[in-house]
Design a protein around this motif. Structure first.
Motif, PDB file in Angstrom:
ATOM      1  N   VAL A  13     -33.656  55.919   0.565  1.00 12.46           N
ATOM      2  CA  VAL A  13     -33.297  56.877  -0.478  1.00 12.46           C
ATOM      3  C   VAL A  13     -33.038  56.102  -1.765  1.00 12.46           C
ATOM      4  CG1 VAL A  13     -31.650  58.658  -1.182  1.00 12.46           C
ATOM      5  CG2 VAL A  13     -32.244  58.402   1.243  1.00 12.46           C
ATOM      6  N   GLN A  14     -33.680  56.504  -2.830  1.00 12.11           N
ATOM      7  CA  GLN A  14     -33.390  55.908  -4.145  1.00 12.11           C
ATOM      8  C   GLN A  14     -32.076  56.510  -4.639  1.00 12.11           C
ATOM      9  OE1 GLN A  14     -34.912  58.280  -7.095  1.00 12.11           O
ATOM     10  NE2 GLN A  14     -33.008  57.543  -8.005  1.00 12.11           N
ATOM     11  N   ALA A  15     -31.132  55.642  -4.960  1.00 12.14           N
ATOM     12  CA  ALA A  15     -29.790  56.109  -5.325  1.00 12.14           C
ATOM     13  C   ALA A  15     -29.807  56.910  -6.624  1.00 12.14           C
ATOM     14  CB  ALA A  15     -28.842  54.921  -5.470  1.00 12.14           C
ATOM     15  N   PRO A  16     -29.021  58.002  -6.664  1.00 15.62           N
ATOM     16  CA  PRO A  16     -28.900  58.771  -7.901  1.00 15.62           C
ATOM     17  C   PRO A  16     -27.861  58.115  -8.814  1.00 15.62           C
ATOM     18  CG  PRO A  16     -27.667  59.825  -6.141  1.00 15.62           C
ATOM     19  CD  PRO A  16     -28.278  58.601  -5.547  1.00 15.62           C
ATOM     20  N   MET A  17     -28.320  57.323  -9.769  1.00 16.15           N
ATOM     21  CA  MET A  17     -27.418  56.571 -10.657  1.00 16.15           C
ATOM     22  C   MET A  17     -27.395  57.263 -12.020  1.00 16.15           C
ATOM     23  SD  MET A  17     -28.727  52.751  -9.554  1.00 16.15           S
ATOM     24  CE  MET A  17     -30.480  53.209  -9.638  1.00 16.15           C
ATOM     25  N   PHE A  18     -26.336  58.014 -12.266  1.00 11.95           N
ATOM     26  CA  PHE A  18     -26.243  58.811 -13.495  1.00 11.95           C
ATOM     27  C   PHE A  18     -26.260  57.883 -14.715  1.00 11.95           C
ATOM     28  CE2 PHE A  18     -23.742  61.881 -16.288  1.00 11.95           C
ATOM     29  CZ  PHE A  18     -24.802  62.755 -16.431  1.00 11.95           C
ATOM     30  N   GLY A  19     -27.190  58.137 -15.629  1.00  9.67           N
ATOM     31  CA  GLY A  19     -27.319  57.287 -16.804  1.00  9.67           C
ATOM     32  C   GLY A  19     -28.365  56.193 -16.636  1.00  9.67           C
ATOM     33  N   VAL A  20     -28.781  55.944 -15.401  1.00 12.00           N
ATOM     34  CA  VAL A  20     -29.784  54.904 -15.113  1.00 12.00           C
ATOM     35  C   VAL A  20     -31.030  55.511 -14.478  1.00 12.00           C
ATOM     36  CG1 VAL A  20     -30.280  52.820 -13.769  1.00 12.00           C
ATOM     37  CG2 VAL A  20     -28.045  53.085 -14.863  1.00 12.00           C
ATOM     38  N   THR A  21     -30.813  56.414 -13.522  1.00 16.67           N
ATOM     39  CA  THR A  21     -31.945  57.091 -12.888  1.00 16.67           C
ATOM     40  C   THR A  21     -32.609  58.018 -13.890  1.00 16.67           C
ATOM     41  OG1 THR A  21     -30.918  57.040 -10.710  1.00 16.67           O
ATOM     42  CG2 THR A  21     -32.623  58.675 -11.055  1.00 16.67           C
ATOM     43  N   THR A  22     -33.925  57.947 -13.959  1.00 13.84           N
ATOM     44  CA  THR A  22     -34.716  58.804 -14.840  1.00 13.84           C
ATOM     45  C   THR A  22     -35.655  59.657 -13.981  1.00 13.84           C
ATOM     46  OG1 THR A  22     -36.432  57.109 -14.983  1.00 13.84           O
ATOM     47  CG2 THR A  22     -34.706  57.069 -16.683  1.00 13.84           C
ATOM     48  N   PRO A  23     -36.180  60.749 -14.527  1.00  8.19           N
ATOM     49  CA  PRO A  23     -37.194  61.498 -13.780  1.00  8.19           C
ATOM     50  C   PRO A  23     -38.363  60.611 -13.347  1.00  8.19           C
ATOM     51  CG  PRO A  23     -36.413  62.809 -15.618  1.00  8.19           C
ATOM     52  CD  PRO A  23     -35.795  61.446 -15.776  1.00  8.19           C
ATOM     53  N   GLU A  24     -38.699  59.628 -14.190  1.00  7.49           N
ATOM     54  CA  GLU A  24     -39.781  58.695 -13.870  1.00  7.49           C
ATOM     55  C   GLU A  24     -39.441  57.848 -12.644  1.00  7.49           C
ATOM     56  OE1 GLU A  24     -40.277  60.089 -17.930  1.00  7.49           O
ATOM     57  OE2 GLU A  24     -38.555  59.181 -16.927  1.00  7.49           O
ATOM     58  N   MET A  25     -38.176  57.440 -12.503  1.00  4.16           N
ATOM     59  CA  MET A  25     -37.754  56.659 -11.339  1.00  4.16           C
ATOM     60  C   MET A  25     -37.837  57.504 -10.067  1.00  4.16           C
ATOM     61  SD  MET A  25     -34.109  54.743 -10.469  1.00  4.16           S
ATOM     62  CE  MET A  25     -34.271  53.383 -11.625  1.00  4.16           C
ATOM     63  N   SER A  82     -35.762  47.911 -12.838  1.00  9.20           N
ATOM     64  CA  SER A  82     -37.136  48.377 -12.642  1.00  9.20           C
ATOM     65  C   SER A  82     -37.704  48.957 -13.932  1.00  9.20           C
ATOM     66  CB  SER A  82     -37.187  49.438 -11.542  1.00  9.20           C
ATOM     67  OG  SER A  82     -36.529  50.618 -11.980  1.00  9.20           O
ATOM     68  N   LYS A  83     -38.994  49.089 -13.949  1.00  3.75           N
ATOM     69  CA  LYS A  83     -39.707  49.628 -15.120  1.00  3.75           C
ATOM     70  C   LYS A  83     -39.162  50.995 -15.526  1.00  3.75           C
ATOM     71  CE  LYS A  83     -44.394  51.115 -16.397  1.00  3.75           C
ATOM     72  NZ  LYS A  83     -45.760  51.316 -15.867  1.00  3.75           N
ATOM     73  N   GLU A  84     -38.773  51.809 -14.548  1.00  2.00           N
ATOM     74  CA  GLU A  84     -38.341  53.190 -14.836  1.00  2.00           C
ATOM     75  C   GLU A  84     -36.846  53.331 -15.079  1.00  2.00           C
ATOM     76  OE1 GLU A  84     -42.010  52.970 -12.443  1.00  2.00           O
ATOM     77  OE2 GLU A  84     -39.969  52.261 -12.053  1.00  2.00           O
ATOM     78  N   SER A  85     -36.099  52.253 -14.973  1.00  2.00           N
ATOM     79  CA  SER A  85     -34.650  52.310 -15.153  1.00  2.00           C
ATOM     80  C   SER A  85     -34.283  52.720 -16.576  1.00  2.00           C
ATOM     81  CB  SER A  85     -34.035  50.940 -14.855  1.00  2.00           C
ATOM     82  OG  SER A  85     -32.691  50.878 -15.300  1.00  2.00           O
ATOM     83  N   GLY A  86     -33.181  53.456 -16.689  1.00  2.00           N
ATOM     84  CA  GLY A  86     -32.700  53.884 -17.997  1.00  2.00           C
ATOM     85  C   GLY A  86     -31.864  52.845 -18.716  1.00  2.00           C
ATOM     86  N   LEU A  87     -31.672  51.660 -18.138  1.00  2.00           N
ATOM     87  CA  LEU A  87     -30.900  50.612 -18.808  1.00  2.00           C
ATOM     88  C   LEU A  87     -31.603  50.148 -20.088  1.00  2.00           C
ATOM     89  CD1 LEU A  87     -29.551  48.124 -16.088  1.00  2.00           C
ATOM     90  CD2 LEU A  87     -28.329  49.965 -17.240  1.00  2.00           C
ATOM     91  N   HIS A  88     -30.804  49.833 -21.107  1.00  2.00           N
ATOM     92  CA  HIS A  88     -31.337  49.278 -22.343  1.00  2.00           C
ATOM     93  C   HIS A  88     -31.675  47.799 -22.143  1.00  2.00           C
ATOM     94  CE1 HIS A  88     -29.905  52.598 -25.185  1.00  2.00           C
ATOM     95  NE2 HIS A  88     -29.527  52.978 -23.970  1.00  2.00           N
ATOM     96  N   ASP A  89     -32.472  47.244 -23.047  1.00  2.00           N
ATOM     97  CA  ASP A  89     -32.895  45.845 -22.919  1.00  2.00           C
ATOM     98  C   ASP A  89     -31.714  44.879 -22.878  1.00  2.00           C
ATOM     99  OD1 ASP A  89     -35.536  46.557 -22.810  1.00  2.00           O
ATOM    100  OD2 ASP A  89     -35.967  46.118 -24.920  1.00  2.00           O
TER     101      ASP A  89
END
Length: 355
Positions: free
Chosen positions: A18-30, A248-255
């Motif tokens: 299961v890909q963890a639901p990380m609020f602020g990091v998980t994106t629809p793309e992830m 990951s490429k789809e992560s919502g983290l900033h650079d």
């Protein structure tokens, strides 16, 4: 997927990840990328209002035709008292001054400006959008919501950090539990007691798997095939991975957050209440060190709402000392590949491990 499917049938069709639901990091793309790896993607809705929740669900549906889970915060809102109001004002003033000293100009909201959403409106939105898997954390759903969701054929996945919480969820009719080990990144899903159990993940999993009769997902410290095999032998039907996907490429983290993540050391990963008022595991910084040793922590979710504007300004200024970067205790390579590739490699490593 048929409405009558249960969690065991679901996980038998998928890789047990299961890909963890990380609020602020998980994106629809992830979420879509996790589904593409034949794993269960999870969309983090947190405590968004119904309108915003639907917007995120629709974005995700455009990217994947496969079933995905949605995740919400099930929290109890503390009553606003004169004492809370006084503490809020003191905390607001202190944090504004701390930010200013560190070259961050921010005006935080007054207590009366803060809006907190109850999860019940999300439940109705989730049913309207015909989402068939709902995971939740910070508490248990109320009986009315459980019955509404079950009538919709929704699989319910609760989060626990102790045996008592696991038994509470099972007794309430929840279909599956996510056992969150002490090592897990992000917020602790504790809800029975303010004093969160300091139990190692494997000990907790072994204890719970002996006493509950519903499927278990294990989260906390899973970063390679060896850790997967270990928790599977202890009774987990599936694992949940979050930190593995942070870069990951789809992560919502900033650079700038990604760069900080890649430099983190073991002793910099701590449990802190500073940003939200609930314990969460992440990277130590100036803000956590200052606030955790102060009297300026409000109950969740008021601390979380109070510091939201500060975190937003910190991100705009690429200042990692005033934003939360949640991460688990097991430091991995933090791959920059797509979520799909990371998970497919994980699945392949597991297969090789079992040969």
């Amino acid at each position: 997927m048929q409405h009558s499917i249960n969690f065991k049938q679901l996980i038998n069709k998928l890789n047990p990840i299961v890909q963890a639901p990380m609020f602020g990091v998980t994106t629809p793309e992830m979420v879509a990328a996790a589904n593409k790896a034949n794993c269960l993607g999870s969309l983090a809705l947190g405590d968004l209002n119904a309108e915003k929740s639907i917007e995120e669900i629709l974005k995700t549906k455009k990217l994947t035709n496969d079933t995905f889970a949605v995740n919400i915060f099930v929290h109890q809102l503390p009553k606003i008292t004169k004492e809370l109001e006084e503490k809020y004002n003191l905390s607001k003033s202190f944090i504004e001054q701390l930010a200013q000293v560190n070259q961050l100009d921010v005006v935080l909201p007054k207590l009366e400006e803060i809006k907190v959403n109850s999860y019940q409106e999300q439940v109705d939105a989730i049913i309207d959008e015909d989402c068939k898997i709902l995971s939740f954390t910070f508490g248990n759903l109320d009986e009315v919501s459980i019955q509404k969701l079950k009538s919709n054929g929704t699989i319910l996945i609760g989060t626990c950090t102790s045996l008592e919480e696991a038994l509470t969820l099972e007794k309430a009719g929840i279909d599956c539990i996510c056992v969150q080990g002490w090592e897990a990144g992000g917020h602790r899903g504790s809800f029975v007691s303010e004093n969160i159990p300091e139990i190692g993940g494997l000990s907790l999993l072994a204890k719970i798997s002996e006493q509950v009769n519903i499927p278990i997902i294990y989260a906390g410290g899973i970063y390679n095939a060896k850790t997967f095999v270990a928790v599977q032998k202890l009774g987990a039907s599936a694992v949940q991975v979050g930190s593995l996907l942070l870069n990951s490429k789809e992560s919502g983290l900033h650079d700038f957050e990604r760069e900080r993540l890649k430099q983190v050391n073991e002793d910099e990963i701590i449990l802190t209440k500073s940003f939200s008022g609930r314990y969460a595991r992440g990277i130590k910084n100036i803000f956590t060190s200052t606030i955790d040793n102060s009297d300026y922590i409000l109950p969740y979710p008021y601390q979380n709402k109070l510091t939201a504007a500060l975190r937003k300004i910190a991100k705009q200024n690429k200042n990692a000392d005033f934003t939360n970067i949640w991460v688990g205790q097991s430091i991995s390579h933090f791959s920059e590949k797509s979520t799909t590739d990371i998970l497919l490699q994980f699945v392949e490593d597991i297969k090789l491990m079992k040969l």
